[in-house]
Design a protein around this motif. Sequence first.
Motif, PDB file in Angstrom:
ATOM      1  N   VAL A  19       0.854  -1.175   0.000  1.00 13.51           N
ATOM      2  CA  VAL A  19       0.000   0.000   0.000  1.00 13.51           C
ATOM      3  C   VAL A  19       0.897   1.234   0.000  1.00 13.51           C
ATOM      4  N   LEU A  20       0.607   2.157  -0.895  1.00 12.29           N
ATOM      5  CA  LEU A  20       1.465   3.316  -1.098  1.00 12.29           C
ATOM      6  C   LEU A  20       0.856   4.576  -0.491  1.00 12.29           C
ATOM      7  N   SER A  21       1.686   5.583  -0.375  1.00 14.06           N
ATOM      8  CA  SER A  21       1.240   6.865   0.156  1.00 14.06           C
ATOM      9  C   SER A  21       1.738   7.969  -0.774  1.00 14.06           C
ATOM     10  N   PRO A  22       0.910   8.999  -1.001  1.00 15.75           N
ATOM     11  CA  PRO A  22      -0.468   9.149  -0.542  1.00 15.75           C
ATOM     12  C   PRO A  22      -1.423   8.352  -1.414  1.00 15.75           C
ATOM     13  N   GLY A  23      -2.719   8.404  -1.081  1.00 15.71           N
ATOM     14  CA  GLY A  23      -3.727   7.764  -1.911  1.00 15.71           C
ATOM     15  C   GLY A  23      -4.034   8.601  -3.148  1.00 15.71           C
ATOM     16  N   ILE A  24      -4.977   8.107  -3.948  1.00 15.03           N
ATOM     17  CA  ILE A  24      -5.396   8.790  -5.170  1.00 15.03           C
ATOM     18  C   ILE A  24      -6.760   9.423  -4.894  1.00 15.03           C
ATOM     19  N   PRO A  25      -6.845  10.747  -4.806  1.00 15.30           N
ATOM     20  CA  PRO A  25      -8.120  11.392  -4.468  1.00 15.30           C
ATOM     21  C   PRO A  25      -9.254  10.988  -5.404  1.00 15.30           C
ATOM     22  N   GLY A  26     -10.392  10.598  -4.811  1.00 18.73           N
ATOM     23  CA  GLY A  26     -11.567  10.217  -5.590  1.00 18.73           C
ATOM     24  C   GLY A  26     -11.529   8.811  -6.133  1.00 18.73           C
ATOM     25  N   LYS A  27     -10.450   8.079  -5.912  1.00 20.57           N
ATOM     26  CA  LYS A  27     -10.285   6.742  -6.484  1.00 20.57           C
ATOM     27  C   LYS A  27     -11.394   5.787  -6.053  1.00 20.57           C
ATOM     28  N   GLY A  28     -11.739   5.804  -4.758  1.00 19.26           N
ATOM     29  CA  GLY A  28     -12.751   4.874  -4.271  1.00 19.26           C
ATOM     30  C   GLY A  28     -14.071   5.035  -4.990  1.00 19.26           C
ATOM     31  N   GLU A  29     -14.479   6.277  -5.204  1.00 19.25           N
ATOM     32  CA  GLU A  29     -15.754   6.521  -5.878  1.00 19.25           C
ATOM     33  C   GLU A  29     -15.669   6.160  -7.357  1.00 19.25           C
ATOM     34  N   LEU A  30     -14.565   6.503  -8.005  1.00 15.26           N
ATOM     35  CA  LEU A  30     -14.413   6.182  -9.420  1.00 15.26           C
ATOM     36  C   LEU A  30     -14.454   4.680  -9.657  1.00 15.26           C
ATOM     37  N   LEU A  31     -13.748   3.908  -8.832  1.00 11.19           N
ATOM     38  CA  LEU A  31     -13.700   2.463  -9.030  1.00 11.19           C
ATOM     39  C   LEU A  31     -15.011   1.788  -8.670  1.00 11.19           C
ATOM     40  N   THR A  32     -15.682   2.293  -7.647  1.00 11.00           N
ATOM     41  CA  THR A  32     -16.984   1.721  -7.286  1.00 11.00           C
ATOM     42  C   THR A  32     -17.992   1.980  -8.398  1.00 11.00           C
ATOM     43  N   THR A  33     -17.990   3.184  -8.940  1.00  8.76           N
ATOM     44  CA  THR A  33     -18.900   3.511 -10.039  1.00  8.76           C
ATOM     45  C   THR A  33     -18.665   2.595 -11.227  1.00  8.76           C
ATOM     46  N   LEU A  34     -17.388   2.349 -11.554  1.00  8.59           N
ATOM     47  CA  LEU A  34     -17.074   1.494 -12.693  1.00  8.59           C
ATOM     48  C   LEU A  34     -17.446   0.043 -12.409  1.00  8.59           C
ATOM     49  N   SER A  35     -17.189  -0.440 -11.197  1.00  5.28           N
ATOM     50  CA  SER A  35     -17.570  -1.806 -10.847  1.00  5.28           C
ATOM     51  C   SER A  35     -19.080  -1.999 -10.984  1.00  5.28           C
ATOM     52  N   LEU A  36     -19.851  -1.059 -10.453  1.00  2.00           N
ATOM     53  CA  LEU A  36     -21.308  -1.185 -10.522  1.00  2.00           C
ATOM     54  C   LEU A  36     -21.790  -1.193 -11.967  1.00  2.00           C
ATOM     55  N   TRP A  37     -21.151  -0.371 -12.801  1.00  2.00           N
ATOM     56  CA  TRP A  37     -21.514  -0.353 -14.221  1.00  2.00           C
ATOM     57  C   TRP A  37     -21.242  -1.715 -14.859  1.00  2.00           C
ATOM     58  N   TRP A  38     -20.068  -2.288 -14.570  1.00  2.00           N
ATOM     59  CA  TRP A  38     -19.738  -3.585 -15.151  1.00  2.00           C
ATOM     60  C   TRP A  38     -20.617  -4.699 -14.585  1.00  2.00           C
ATOM     61  N   PHE A  39     -20.900  -4.677 -13.286  1.00  2.00           N
ATOM     62  CA  PHE A  39     -21.797  -5.691 -12.727  1.00  2.00           C
ATOM     63  C   PHE A  39     -23.133  -5.668 -13.464  1.00  2.00           C
ATOM     64  N   GLY A  40     -23.634  -4.477 -13.764  1.00  2.00           N
ATOM     65  CA  GLY A  40     -24.883  -4.367 -14.503  1.00  2.00           C
ATOM     66  C   GLY A  40     -24.775  -4.923 -15.907  1.00  2.00           C
ATOM     67  N   ARG A  41     -23.685  -4.601 -16.594  1.00  2.00           N
ATOM     68  CA  ARG A  41     -23.485  -5.142 -17.941  1.00  2.00           C
ATOM     69  C   ARG A  41     -23.462  -6.671 -17.918  1.00  2.00           C
ATOM     70  N   LEU A  42     -22.720  -7.209 -16.968  1.00  2.00           N
ATOM     71  CA  LEU A  42     -22.535  -8.660 -16.922  1.00  2.00           C
ATOM     72  C   LEU A  42     -23.757  -9.395 -16.380  1.00  2.00           C
ATOM     73  N   ALA A  43     -24.667  -8.661 -15.765  1.00  2.00           N
ATOM     74  CA  ALA A  43     -25.927  -9.270 -15.319  1.00  2.00           C
ATOM     75  C   ALA A  43     -26.893  -9.459 -16.482  1.00  2.00           C
ATOM     76  N   GLY A  44     -26.456  -9.076 -17.680  1.00  2.00           N
ATOM     77  CA  GLY A  44     -27.261  -9.306 -18.872  1.00  2.00           C
ATOM     78  C   GLY A  44     -27.516  -8.072 -19.700  1.00  2.00           C
ATOM     79  N   ALA A  45     -27.117  -6.886 -19.214  1.00  2.00           N
ATOM     80  CA  ALA A  45     -27.359  -5.655 -19.958  1.00  2.00           C
ATOM     81  C   ALA A  45     -26.581  -5.604 -21.268  1.00  2.00           C
ATOM     82  N   ASP A  46     -25.503  -6.394 -21.368  1.00  2.00           N
ATOM     83  CA  ASP A  46     -24.729  -6.419 -22.614  1.00  2.00           C
ATOM     84  C   ASP A  46     -25.242  -7.459 -23.595  1.00  2.00           C
TER      85      ASP A  46
END
Length: 293
Positions: A46-73
């Motif tokens: 784990v490195l320092s410092p963190g990447i500002p906003g990273k948690g929200e960006l990655l969660t948003t992208l994960s949720l988008w992909w989960f939706g695609r893979l649930a059949g939206a694609d």
Amino acid sequence: MTDALDLPGWTHVYSGKVRDLYRPADGQGDRMLVVASDRVSAFDHVLSPGIPGKGELLTTLSLWWFGRLAGADGGRAIANHLTGGDVPAAVTGRAMIVRELDMLPIECVVRGYLTGSGWAEYRTAQTVCSIPLPAGLSDGDRLPEPIFTPAYKAPLGEHDENISFARAEELVGAERAAELRDTSLEIYRRAAATARARGLILADTKFEFGVDAHGVLTLADEVLTSDSSRYWDGAAWAAGTTPAERMASFDKQIVRDWLAANWDKTGTPPELPADIVTRTAGKYRELLEKLTA
């Protein structure tokens, strides 16, 4: 290492390299709260410092992909660990409420292109995770077919270990290993096609799976994010003549490259410079925009 918060109704139980896990404070049900932090890791540190906003960006992208893979694609629905419920206000945008699973001890890595640790092994043995590959490949080349190259998930603080498919069978059984391989390859192909349509190359990625109470294989953790995947610019790859030109990335490769050039992988990693942090955050955001626009 952790920046875990006190969240009403939830009890913090574990922090990984970049995510914090919580259980309901009343101990009821099989739900968990997964909070993505702004921490960034490379080479199992784990490195320092963190990447500002990273948690929200990655969660948003994960949720988008989960939706695609649930059949939206248009493909078959891949079971995932998401469940209903409102996340605490303090972590809105960077948290998911999920079903608790029996997690499998294998990272399901799929490679469509030769790079990273695969390239390092290929140069010495012309294999990747013991899979023979054609002679004459270069760093960044597309493989004839995507390959499944599992890794053993090491405990926090230790290095993950690339393993053979035979070793994966020993760890989870032959039937489950085959299901992991086939599902991972299916997800990769579907995601790669989605990325390609948006001018991107999904070079490689890794998935984590668990098993629910009914024995159903279930996609978990994050999925197809900038932390778990390598995304390249399709036009740059087609026109590039050197690895650096071909592998213009939208992920944390900026961090990996800087760390590899400035740290001998012993002791505590150095602090990331401000420009590396800023550029990495920009690439994470750019990828989200390119994929979801």
